[in-house]
Motif scaffolding. Structure first.
Motif, PDB file in Angstrom:
ATOM      1  N   PHE A 116      33.407  46.018  29.037  1.00  0.00           N
ATOM      2  CA  PHE A 116      32.554  44.915  29.471  1.00  0.00           C
ATOM      3  C   PHE A 116      33.300  43.774  30.154  1.00  0.00           C
ATOM      4  O   PHE A 116      32.675  42.830  30.626  1.00  0.00           O
ATOM      5  CB  PHE A 116      31.745  44.385  28.277  1.00  0.00           C
ATOM      6  CG  PHE A 116      30.874  45.440  27.666  1.00  0.00           C
ATOM      7  CD1 PHE A 116      29.718  45.865  28.304  1.00  0.00           C
ATOM      8  CD2 PHE A 116      31.225  46.053  26.468  1.00  0.00           C
ATOM      9  CE1 PHE A 116      28.913  46.857  27.757  1.00  0.00           C
ATOM     10  CE2 PHE A 116      30.433  47.049  25.909  1.00  0.00           C
ATOM     11  CZ  PHE A 116      29.282  47.456  26.558  1.00  0.00           C
ATOM     12  N   VAL A 117      34.625  43.862  30.211  1.00  0.00           N
ATOM     13  CA  VAL A 117      35.404  42.842  30.917  1.00  0.00           C
ATOM     14  C   VAL A 117      36.306  43.499  31.964  1.00  0.00           C
ATOM     15  O   VAL A 117      36.174  43.244  33.164  1.00  0.00           O
ATOM     16  CB  VAL A 117      36.261  41.991  29.943  1.00  0.00           C
ATOM     17  CG1 VAL A 117      37.007  40.897  30.722  1.00  0.00           C
ATOM     18  CG2 VAL A 117      35.395  41.380  28.848  1.00  0.00           C
ATOM     19  N   ILE A 118      37.202  44.376  31.528  1.00  0.00           N
ATOM     20  CA  ILE A 118      38.199  44.952  32.434  1.00  0.00           C
ATOM     21  C   ILE A 118      37.567  45.889  33.454  1.00  0.00           C
ATOM     22  O   ILE A 118      37.804  45.757  34.662  1.00  0.00           O
ATOM     23  CB  ILE A 118      39.297  45.688  31.624  1.00  0.00           C
ATOM     24  CG1 ILE A 118      40.028  44.701  30.721  1.00  0.00           C
ATOM     25  CG2 ILE A 118      40.277  46.378  32.578  1.00  0.00           C
ATOM     26  CD1 ILE A 118      40.964  45.359  29.716  1.00  0.00           C
ATOM     27  N   GLN A 123      36.107  47.259  38.943  1.00  0.00           N
ATOM     28  CA  GLN A 123      35.181  47.850  39.923  1.00  0.00           C
ATOM     29  C   GLN A 123      35.082  46.960  41.158  1.00  0.00           C
ATOM     30  O   GLN A 123      35.046  47.454  42.293  1.00  0.00           O
ATOM     31  CB  GLN A 123      33.797  48.035  39.296  1.00  0.00           C
ATOM     32  CG  GLN A 123      33.694  49.203  38.332  1.00  0.00           C
ATOM     33  CD  GLN A 123      32.315  49.317  37.728  1.00  0.00           C
ATOM     34  OE1 GLN A 123      31.885  48.480  36.931  1.00  0.00           O
ATOM     35  NE2 GLN A 123      31.592  50.355  38.122  1.00  0.00           N
ATOM     36  N   LYS A 124      35.051  45.649  40.938  1.00  0.00           N
ATOM     37  CA  LYS A 124      34.958  44.721  42.057  1.00  0.00           C
ATOM     38  C   LYS A 124      36.270  44.669  42.837  1.00  0.00           C
ATOM     39  O   LYS A 124      36.264  44.584  44.069  1.00  0.00           O
ATOM     40  CB  LYS A 124      34.577  43.330  41.549  1.00  0.00           C
ATOM     41  CG  LYS A 124      33.177  43.267  40.942  1.00  0.00           C
ATOM     42  CD  LYS A 124      32.864  41.892  40.393  1.00  0.00           C
ATOM     43  CE  LYS A 124      31.467  41.862  39.768  1.00  0.00           C
ATOM     44  NZ  LYS A 124      31.149  40.544  39.176  1.00  0.00           N
ATOM     45  N   VAL A 125      37.388  44.733  42.117  1.00  0.00           N
ATOM     46  CA  VAL A 125      38.690  44.730  42.790  1.00  0.00           C
ATOM     47  C   VAL A 125      38.837  45.983  43.652  1.00  0.00           C
ATOM     48  O   VAL A 125      39.313  45.922  44.800  1.00  0.00           O
ATOM     49  CB  VAL A 125      39.827  44.644  41.752  1.00  0.00           C
ATOM     50  CG1 VAL A 125      41.186  44.850  42.419  1.00  0.00           C
ATOM     51  CG2 VAL A 125      39.791  43.301  41.022  1.00  0.00           C
ATOM     52  N   ALA A 139      40.077  35.403  41.095  1.00  0.00           N
ATOM     53  CA  ALA A 139      39.584  34.973  39.782  1.00  0.00           C
ATOM     54  C   ALA A 139      39.111  36.165  38.959  1.00  0.00           C
ATOM     55  O   ALA A 139      39.311  36.224  37.738  1.00  0.00           O
ATOM     56  CB  ALA A 139      38.442  33.968  39.960  1.00  0.00           C
ATOM     57  N   ILE A 140      38.476  37.134  39.604  1.00  0.00           N
ATOM     58  CA  ILE A 140      38.014  38.347  38.920  1.00  0.00           C
ATOM     59  C   ILE A 140      39.206  39.135  38.390  1.00  0.00           C
ATOM     60  O   ILE A 140      39.220  39.583  37.236  1.00  0.00           O
ATOM     61  CB  ILE A 140      37.167  39.209  39.870  1.00  0.00           C
ATOM     62  CG1 ILE A 140      35.869  38.491  40.223  1.00  0.00           C
ATOM     63  CG2 ILE A 140      36.888  40.580  39.259  1.00  0.00           C
ATOM     64  CD1 ILE A 140      35.096  39.141  41.351  1.00  0.00           C
ATOM     65  N   ALA A 141      40.222  39.299  39.238  1.00  0.00           N
ATOM     66  CA  ALA A 141      41.423  40.024  38.821  1.00  0.00           C
ATOM     67  C   ALA A 141      42.145  39.292  37.698  1.00  0.00           C
ATOM     68  O   ALA A 141      42.697  39.927  36.779  1.00  0.00           O
ATOM     69  CB  ALA A 141      42.354  40.203  40.022  1.00  0.00           C
ATOM     70  N   PHE A 145      43.107  40.666  34.055  1.00  0.00           N
ATOM     71  CA  PHE A 145      44.506  40.591  33.625  1.00  0.00           C
ATOM     72  C   PHE A 145      44.608  39.993  32.232  1.00  0.00           C
ATOM     73  O   PHE A 145      45.317  40.526  31.356  1.00  0.00           O
ATOM     74  CB  PHE A 145      45.304  39.751  34.627  1.00  0.00           C
ATOM     75  CG  PHE A 145      46.677  39.359  34.159  1.00  0.00           C
ATOM     76  CD1 PHE A 145      47.728  40.259  34.232  1.00  0.00           C
ATOM     77  CD2 PHE A 145      46.921  38.090  33.657  1.00  0.00           C
ATOM     78  CE1 PHE A 145      49.012  39.899  33.799  1.00  0.00           C
ATOM     79  CE2 PHE A 145      48.185  37.717  33.222  1.00  0.00           C
ATOM     80  CZ  PHE A 145      49.236  38.626  33.294  1.00  0.00           C
ATOM     81  N   LEU A 146      43.932  38.875  31.986  1.00  0.00           N
ATOM     82  CA  LEU A 146      44.020  38.217  30.687  1.00  0.00           C
ATOM     83  C   LEU A 146      43.411  39.079  29.582  1.00  0.00           C
ATOM     84  O   LEU A 146      43.937  39.129  28.462  1.00  0.00           O
ATOM     85  CB  LEU A 146      43.339  36.849  30.733  1.00  0.00           C
ATOM     86  CG  LEU A 146      44.047  35.782  31.572  1.00  0.00           C
ATOM     87  CD1 LEU A 146      43.234  34.488  31.602  1.00  0.00           C
ATOM     88  CD2 LEU A 146      45.458  35.512  31.047  1.00  0.00           C
TER      89      LEU A 146
END
Length: 231
Positions: A116-118, A123-125, A139-141, A145-146
């Motif tokens: 639900f996060v990574i 997918q967007k990256v 910001a998405i990446a 990453f975090l």
């Protein structure tokens, strides 16, 4: 003669075996992303990074997310059978319960982060690498990453407590409530930081490979000694 593999203990063994197999795939790829791919992407040329994001990353993420899913499912079934075999939830008032709960909570949080996060962020990256229009990719990446770094931190501590449940028993003399609440609050705070922080003191412990490994080891040690003191 009835084969042991077809008895309840045999089923539990098969589930445990599957849990290990899928867990190795999941955590192995998690560490690959954090310890190998990430540093490589930071040093390589833009064209190589784009090509790898288009062709290599989707393949790795497929195994990564389904490894997480089947680790979760086999663990859920194994836990249910173990509770049934023990005769109820009293199992969680034992040394095994005290040690397994932190591992389970971290594993569930890691599974949530994967699906639900990574994965949604990646997918967007990947879409951006394939030429699609995606707003605010950095910001998405960064959020992915975090979350991935947080999963790496948790994985080190989670594996400690999963192993400790059966192989490092402690003396339990006090009620579990305070211990379980403390563990839940601490894991929740670390996860909230992964989902909301961007950069600063709260992200420094997971920014570098060295710091995230150190933080995972420290968290395992701190929680273990707190458990010994509280229980």
């Amino acid at each position: 003669m009835e084969l042991a593999i077809f008895q309840l203990d045999g089923l539990m063994f098969l589930l445990r075996w599957g849990h290990f197999l899928f867990g190795v795939a999941w955590i192995g790829l998690l560490w690959y992303f954090n310890f190998v791919q990430g540093p490589f992407f930071a040093e390589t040329e833009a064209g190589v990074k784009t090509a790898a994001t288009q062709k290599l990353v989707p393949r790795a993420l497929w195994w990564f997310r389904w490894g997480a899913m089947f680790t979760f499912l086999t663990g859920l079934l194994l836990m249910s059978l173990k509770i049934h075999q023990a005769g109820g939830m009293g199992l969680f008032s034992t040394s095994w319960g005290a040690m397994i709960v932190p591992g389970v909570l971290m594993g569930l949080t890691m599974w949530y982060n994967v699906w639900f996060v990574i994965w949604p962020a990646q997918q967007k990256v990947i879409a951006a690498a394939n030429g699609e229009t995606v707003d605010n990719v950095p910001a998405i990446a960064r959020r992915a990453f975090l979350a991935s770094r947080t999963n790496t931190l948790f994985s080190i501590t989670m594996l400690f407590f999963m192993g400790a449940a059966s192989h490092l028993p402690i003396q339990v003399q006090n009620p579990m409530a305070t211990w379980f609440i403390l563990v839940t609050v601490l894991i929740g705070a670390i996860e909230a930081n992964a989902l909301t922080a961007n950069k600063g003191p709260t992200t420094e412990p997971i920014e570098t490979i060295k710091s995230v490994i150190t933080s995972g080891l420290v968290l395992a040690g701190v929680l273990y000694f707190i458990a010994e003191a509280l229980l």
